[in-house]
Design an enzyme around this catalytic site. Structure first.
Site: not given
Length: 331
Positions: A246, A275, A293
Protein backbone atom coordinates in the site's frame (compact mmCIF):
# COMPACT_ATOMS: atom_id res chain seq x y z
CA UNK A 1 -50.20 -19.34 2.39
CA UNK A 2 -48.31 -16.10 2.93
CA UNK A 3 -44.74 -16.02 1.58
CA UNK A 4 -42.57 -15.59 4.68
CA UNK A 5 -39.32 -15.14 2.80
CA UNK A 6 -37.41 -11.99 3.62
CA UNK A 7 -36.90 -9.52 0.77
CA UNK A 8 -33.55 -9.69 -0.95
CA UNK A 9 -31.05 -7.26 0.60
CA UNK A 10 -30.41 -4.05 -1.29
CA UNK A 11 -26.77 -4.19 -2.38
CA UNK A 12 -25.02 -1.03 -3.63
CA UNK A 13 -21.90 -1.72 -5.73
CA UNK A 14 -19.48 1.17 -6.22
CA UNK A 15 -17.41 -0.04 -9.20
CA UNK A 16 -17.90 -2.26 -12.23
CA UNK A 17 -16.83 -5.76 -11.16
CA UNK A 18 -16.23 -8.87 -13.31
CA UNK A 19 -19.20 -9.85 -15.47
CA UNK A 20 -19.75 -13.08 -13.58
CA UNK A 21 -19.83 -11.20 -10.27
CA UNK A 22 -22.24 -8.54 -11.53
CA UNK A 23 -24.54 -11.14 -13.01
CA UNK A 24 -24.61 -13.23 -9.82
CA UNK A 25 -25.18 -10.16 -7.63
CA UNK A 26 -28.19 -9.28 -9.78
CA UNK A 27 -29.56 -12.81 -9.58
CA UNK A 28 -29.27 -13.12 -5.81
CA UNK A 29 -29.92 -9.63 -4.47
CA UNK A 30 -31.61 -6.33 -5.17
CA UNK A 31 -28.37 -5.06 -6.68
CA UNK A 32 -27.77 -1.42 -7.57
CA UNK A 33 -24.96 -1.56 -10.11
CA UNK A 34 -22.90 1.37 -11.46
CA UNK A 35 -23.52 2.51 -15.01
CA UNK A 36 -19.83 3.15 -15.70
CA UNK A 37 -16.50 2.24 -14.14
CA UNK A 38 -15.28 5.31 -12.32
CA UNK A 39 -14.80 6.03 -8.62
CA UNK A 40 -17.94 7.39 -6.99
CA UNK A 41 -17.85 10.96 -5.78
CA UNK A 42 -18.30 11.48 -2.07
CA UNK A 43 -21.89 12.65 -2.62
CA UNK A 44 -22.67 9.60 -4.74
CA UNK A 45 -21.19 7.34 -2.11
CA UNK A 46 -23.21 9.05 0.60
CA UNK A 47 -26.43 8.60 -1.37
CA UNK A 48 -25.68 4.94 -1.97
CA UNK A 49 -25.00 4.34 1.73
CA UNK A 50 -28.24 6.11 2.65
CA UNK A 51 -30.37 3.60 0.78
CA UNK A 52 -28.87 0.13 0.97
CA UNK A 53 -28.50 -2.84 3.31
CA UNK A 54 -25.09 -3.80 1.96
CA UNK A 55 -22.32 -1.68 0.44
CA UNK A 56 -19.74 -3.30 -1.82
CA UNK A 57 -16.82 -0.82 -2.04
CA UNK A 58 -13.31 -1.11 -3.40
CA UNK A 59 -9.96 0.43 -2.51
CA UNK A 60 -10.93 3.61 -4.39
CA UNK A 61 -13.71 4.39 -1.89
CA UNK A 62 -12.74 6.19 1.31
CA UNK A 63 -15.38 5.08 3.82
CA UNK A 64 -14.62 7.42 6.73
CA UNK A 65 -16.39 8.03 10.02
CA UNK A 66 -18.53 10.87 8.67
CA UNK A 67 -19.90 8.77 5.81
CA UNK A 68 -20.65 5.89 8.15
CA UNK A 69 -22.37 8.20 10.64
CA UNK A 70 -24.57 9.62 7.85
CA UNK A 71 -25.46 6.21 6.40
CA UNK A 72 -29.03 5.02 6.41
CA UNK A 73 -30.22 2.83 9.29
CA UNK A 74 -30.55 -0.18 6.98
CA UNK A 75 -26.81 -0.37 6.24
CA UNK A 76 -25.53 -3.34 8.22
CA UNK A 77 -22.77 -4.82 6.06
CA UNK A 78 -19.81 -3.40 4.14
CA UNK A 79 -18.61 -6.28 1.97
CA UNK A 80 -15.32 -4.98 0.65
CA UNK A 81 -14.12 -6.15 -2.77
CA UNK A 82 -10.48 -6.72 -1.83
CA UNK A 83 -8.33 -7.79 1.09
CA UNK A 84 -7.09 -4.41 2.32
CA UNK A 85 -9.48 -2.39 4.46
CA UNK A 86 -7.39 0.65 5.39
CA UNK A 87 -9.86 2.77 3.38
CA UNK A 88 -12.68 1.87 5.80
CA UNK A 89 -12.98 3.30 9.32
CA UNK A 90 -13.42 0.04 11.21
CA UNK A 91 -13.95 1.75 14.55
CA UNK A 92 -16.78 3.88 13.19
CA UNK A 93 -18.36 0.87 11.51
CA UNK A 94 -18.29 -1.13 14.70
CA UNK A 95 -19.80 1.77 16.66
CA UNK A 96 -22.71 1.84 14.20
CA UNK A 97 -23.16 -1.92 14.32
CA UNK A 98 -21.99 -2.35 10.73
CA UNK A 99 -20.11 -5.55 9.90
CA UNK A 100 -17.11 -5.22 7.59
CA UNK A 101 -15.84 -8.14 5.50
CA UNK A 102 -12.93 -8.51 3.11
CA UNK A 103 -11.61 -11.14 0.69
CA UNK A 104 -8.38 -12.60 2.10
CA UNK A 105 -6.26 -15.23 0.43
CA UNK A 106 -7.52 -15.09 -3.15
CA UNK A 107 -4.92 -12.58 -4.37
CA UNK A 108 -1.90 -13.99 -2.57
CA UNK A 109 -0.24 -15.70 -5.51
CA UNK A 110 -1.01 -12.90 -7.97
CA UNK A 111 0.49 -10.21 -5.74
CA UNK A 112 3.51 -12.38 -4.95
CA UNK A 113 4.08 -12.86 -8.68
CA UNK A 114 4.08 -9.09 -9.18
CA UNK A 115 6.49 -8.55 -6.29
CA UNK A 116 8.85 -11.16 -7.70
CA UNK A 117 8.58 -9.60 -11.16
CA UNK A 118 9.66 -6.24 -9.74
CA UNK A 119 12.44 -7.87 -7.71
CA UNK A 120 13.79 -9.12 -11.04
CA UNK A 121 12.95 -6.09 -13.15
CA UNK A 122 14.57 -3.34 -11.11
CA UNK A 123 18.10 -4.75 -10.60
CA UNK A 124 18.20 -6.08 -14.17
CA UNK A 125 16.95 -2.76 -15.60
CA UNK A 126 14.22 -4.44 -17.65
CA UNK A 127 12.06 -1.32 -18.00
CA UNK A 128 15.06 0.74 -19.13
CA UNK A 129 16.01 -1.91 -21.66
CA UNK A 130 12.50 -2.12 -23.07
CA UNK A 131 12.34 1.65 -23.48
CA UNK A 132 15.75 1.68 -25.19
CA UNK A 133 14.63 -0.87 -27.78
CA UNK A 134 11.38 1.02 -28.46
CA UNK A 135 13.25 4.32 -28.79
CA UNK A 136 15.16 3.09 -31.84
CA UNK A 137 18.42 4.24 -30.26
CA UNK A 138 19.78 0.80 -29.37
CA UNK A 139 22.95 0.23 -31.38
CA UNK A 140 23.41 -3.45 -30.57
CA UNK A 141 25.06 -5.62 -27.97
CA UNK A 142 28.20 -4.43 -26.20
CA UNK A 143 30.12 -5.80 -23.21
CA UNK A 144 29.21 -2.80 -21.09
CA UNK A 145 25.69 -2.25 -22.34
CA UNK A 146 22.73 -2.17 -19.92
CA UNK A 147 24.61 -3.73 -17.03
CA UNK A 148 22.45 -4.57 -14.06
CA UNK A 149 22.89 -6.72 -10.97
CA UNK A 150 22.29 -10.43 -10.42
CA UNK A 151 19.94 -11.28 -7.58
CA UNK A 152 21.27 -14.76 -6.79
CA UNK A 153 23.20 -14.71 -3.53
CA UNK A 154 21.64 -11.43 -2.36
CA UNK A 155 19.72 -10.92 0.88
CA UNK A 156 16.01 -10.22 0.53
CA UNK A 157 14.37 -8.46 3.46
CA UNK A 158 10.61 -8.90 3.76
CA UNK A 159 8.55 -6.57 5.95
CA UNK A 160 5.36 -8.42 6.83
CA UNK A 161 5.47 -12.22 6.66
CA UNK A 162 1.80 -13.01 6.16
CA UNK A 163 0.37 -14.99 3.25
CA UNK A 164 1.87 -12.76 0.56
CA UNK A 165 5.23 -12.34 2.28
CA UNK A 166 5.56 -16.11 2.58
CA UNK A 167 4.58 -16.60 -1.07
CA UNK A 168 7.27 -14.11 -2.10
CA UNK A 169 9.82 -15.90 0.08
CA UNK A 170 9.09 -19.21 -1.66
CA UNK A 171 9.59 -17.64 -5.07
CA UNK A 172 12.71 -15.76 -4.03
CA UNK A 173 14.42 -18.88 -2.68
CA UNK A 174 14.12 -20.45 -6.12
CA UNK A 175 16.14 -17.51 -7.50
CA UNK A 176 18.92 -17.99 -4.97
CA UNK A 177 18.03 -15.18 -2.57
CA UNK A 178 18.48 -15.66 1.16
CA UNK A 179 15.36 -14.70 3.11
CA UNK A 180 15.25 -12.31 6.04
CA UNK A 181 12.05 -10.98 7.55
CA UNK A 182 10.61 -8.65 10.15
CA UNK A 183 7.18 -9.42 11.49
CA UNK A 184 5.23 -8.53 14.61
CA UNK A 185 5.27 -12.20 15.58
CA UNK A 186 7.88 -14.77 14.72
CA UNK A 187 6.81 -17.60 12.43
CA UNK A 188 6.77 -21.17 13.77
CA UNK A 189 10.23 -22.67 13.52
CA UNK A 190 9.04 -25.39 11.14
CA UNK A 191 7.76 -22.71 8.74
CA UNK A 192 10.98 -20.72 9.08
CA UNK A 193 12.91 -23.85 8.14
CA UNK A 194 10.64 -24.49 5.15
CA UNK A 195 11.15 -20.93 3.88
CA UNK A 196 14.81 -20.74 4.87
CA UNK A 197 13.90 -17.48 6.59
CA UNK A 198 15.74 -15.64 9.36
CA UNK A 199 13.61 -13.54 11.71
CA UNK A 200 14.77 -10.07 12.72
CA UNK A 201 12.87 -8.81 15.79
CA UNK A 202 14.29 -5.35 15.15
CA UNK A 203 13.37 -3.77 11.81
CA UNK A 204 16.24 -1.28 11.90
CA UNK A 205 18.75 -4.08 12.29
CA UNK A 206 17.39 -5.95 9.29
CA UNK A 207 17.39 -2.87 7.07
CA UNK A 208 21.10 -2.40 7.60
CA UNK A 209 21.90 -5.93 6.39
CA UNK A 210 19.83 -6.57 3.27
CA UNK A 211 20.26 -5.98 -0.46
CA UNK A 212 16.62 -5.92 -1.57
CA UNK A 213 13.62 -4.83 0.52
CA UNK A 214 10.06 -5.94 -0.22
CA UNK A 215 7.05 -4.51 1.63
CA UNK A 216 4.11 -6.79 2.49
CA UNK A 217 2.54 -5.34 5.62
CA UNK A 218 -1.02 -3.94 5.71
CA UNK A 219 -1.46 -0.20 5.94
CA UNK A 220 -2.76 0.80 9.35
CA UNK A 221 -1.82 3.41 12.00
CA UNK A 222 1.19 1.32 13.05
CA UNK A 223 2.58 1.02 9.52
CA UNK A 224 1.90 4.58 8.31
CA UNK A 225 5.27 5.94 7.08
CA UNK A 226 6.93 2.85 8.54
CA UNK A 227 9.77 3.39 6.08
CA UNK A 228 10.41 7.05 6.86
CA UNK A 229 13.51 9.13 6.12
CA UNK A 230 15.36 7.78 9.15
CA UNK A 231 14.76 4.14 8.23
CA UNK A 232 15.43 4.66 4.54
CA UNK A 233 18.81 6.09 5.57
CA UNK A 234 19.64 2.72 7.18
CA UNK A 235 19.50 1.04 3.76
CA UNK A 236 22.83 0.88 1.97
CA UNK A 237 23.22 2.67 -1.40
CA UNK A 238 23.10 -0.55 -3.44
CA UNK A 239 19.67 -1.57 -2.06
CA UNK A 240 16.53 -1.86 -4.20
CA UNK A 241 13.13 -1.20 -2.59
CA UNK A 242 9.94 -2.96 -3.77
CA UNK A 243 6.43 -1.99 -2.65
CA UNK A 244 3.36 -3.94 -3.77
CA UNK A 245 1.46 -3.48 -0.50
CA UNK A 246 0.00 0.00 0.00
CA UNK A 247 1.09 3.56 -0.61
CA UNK A 248 1.71 5.41 2.63
CA UNK A 249 3.81 2.68 4.22
CA UNK A 250 6.85 4.25 2.56
CA UNK A 251 7.38 8.01 2.89
CA UNK A 252 7.35 8.85 -0.83
CA UNK A 253 9.07 12.21 -0.43
CA UNK A 254 11.91 10.65 1.53
CA UNK A 255 12.13 7.77 -0.94
CA UNK A 256 12.31 10.15 -3.89
CA UNK A 257 15.02 12.18 -2.18
CA UNK A 258 17.07 9.03 -1.54
CA UNK A 259 16.72 7.86 -5.15
CA UNK A 260 17.58 11.27 -6.59
CA UNK A 261 20.65 11.57 -4.37
CA UNK A 262 21.93 8.06 -5.13
CA UNK A 263 21.35 6.82 -1.58
CA UNK A 264 19.27 3.96 -3.01
CA UNK A 265 19.94 2.00 -6.19
CA UNK A 266 16.36 1.79 -7.43
CA UNK A 267 12.74 0.99 -6.64
CA UNK A 268 9.82 -1.04 -7.96
CA UNK A 269 6.48 0.55 -7.05
CA UNK A 270 2.98 -0.74 -7.71
CA UNK A 271 1.22 1.42 -5.10
CA UNK A 272 1.18 5.12 -4.30
CA UNK A 273 0.09 7.39 -1.48
CA UNK A 274 -2.20 9.57 -3.61
CA UNK A 275 -3.25 7.25 -6.42
CA UNK A 276 -3.47 7.89 -9.30
CA UNK A 277 -1.31 10.99 -8.74
CA UNK A 278 2.44 10.32 -8.84
CA UNK A 279 5.24 12.73 -7.95
CA UNK A 280 6.77 14.03 -11.21
CA UNK A 281 10.20 13.58 -9.65
CA UNK A 282 9.58 9.83 -9.45
CA UNK A 283 8.33 9.74 -13.02
CA UNK A 284 11.62 11.26 -14.15
CA UNK A 285 13.83 8.62 -12.49
CA UNK A 286 15.06 5.88 -14.85
CA UNK A 287 15.84 3.47 -12.00
CA UNK A 288 12.23 3.25 -10.81
CA UNK A 289 9.91 0.65 -12.33
CA UNK A 290 6.31 1.82 -11.93
CA UNK A 291 3.13 -0.18 -12.44
CA UNK A 292 -0.48 1.03 -11.99
CA UNK A 293 -1.57 -0.87 -8.85
CA UNK A 294 -1.89 -4.07 -10.85
CA UNK A 295 -0.44 -6.56 -8.38
CA UNK A 296 -3.77 -8.35 -8.00
CA UNK A 297 -4.97 -7.70 -11.55
CA UNK A 298 -5.67 -11.16 -12.96
CA UNK A 299 -8.95 -12.42 -14.35
CA UNK A 300 -8.80 -15.37 -12.00
CA UNK A 301 -8.14 -13.22 -8.95
CA UNK A 302 -10.92 -10.75 -9.68
CA UNK A 303 -13.49 -13.53 -10.17
CA UNK A 304 -12.39 -15.28 -6.97
CA UNK A 305 -12.66 -11.97 -5.10
CA UNK A 306 -16.20 -11.52 -6.36
CA UNK A 307 -17.13 -15.01 -5.23
CA UNK A 308 -15.93 -14.23 -1.72
CA UNK A 309 -17.93 -10.99 -1.64
CA UNK A 310 -21.08 -12.88 -2.64
CA UNK A 311 -20.47 -15.61 -0.07
CA UNK A 312 -20.04 -13.04 2.70
CA UNK A 313 -23.31 -11.31 1.72
CA UNK A 314 -25.23 -14.58 1.50
CA UNK A 315 -24.03 -15.78 4.89
CA UNK A 316 -24.97 -12.43 6.45
CA UNK A 317 -28.37 -12.40 4.74
CA UNK A 318 -29.06 -15.88 6.10
CA UNK A 319 -28.38 -14.68 9.62
CA UNK A 320 -24.92 -16.20 9.99
CA UNK A 321 -21.59 -14.57 10.72
CA UNK A 322 -19.79 -13.90 7.42
CA UNK A 323 -16.65 -16.04 7.09
CA UNK A 324 -14.41 -13.04 6.34
CA UNK A 325 -15.59 -10.60 8.99
CA UNK A 326 -12.85 -8.08 9.77
CA UNK A 327 -12.28 -7.19 13.40
CA UNK A 328 -11.31 -3.67 14.44
CA UNK A 329 -7.78 -4.68 15.35
CA UNK A 330 -7.17 -6.17 11.90
CA UNK A 331 -3.58 -6.05 10.74
Amino acid sequence: MTDQRRPAPRVAVTRVLPDATMRRLSELFDARLPADDRPMTRDELSRAMADCDVLVPTVTDQIDADLIAAAGPALKLIANFGAGVNHIDLHAARARGVIVTNTPGVLTEDTADMAMALILAVPRRLAEGEKLVRSGQWTGWSPGGMLGHRIGGKKLGIVGMGRIGQAVARRARAFGLSIHYHNRHRLPLVLEAELGAAWHPNLDGMLAEIDILSIHTPRNPDSENLLDARRLALLRPHVFLINTSRGGIVDEDALTDALEQGRLAGAGLDVWRHEPEIDPRLLALPNVVMTPHMGSATYEGRVATGEKVILNIRMWADGHRPPDQVLEGWA
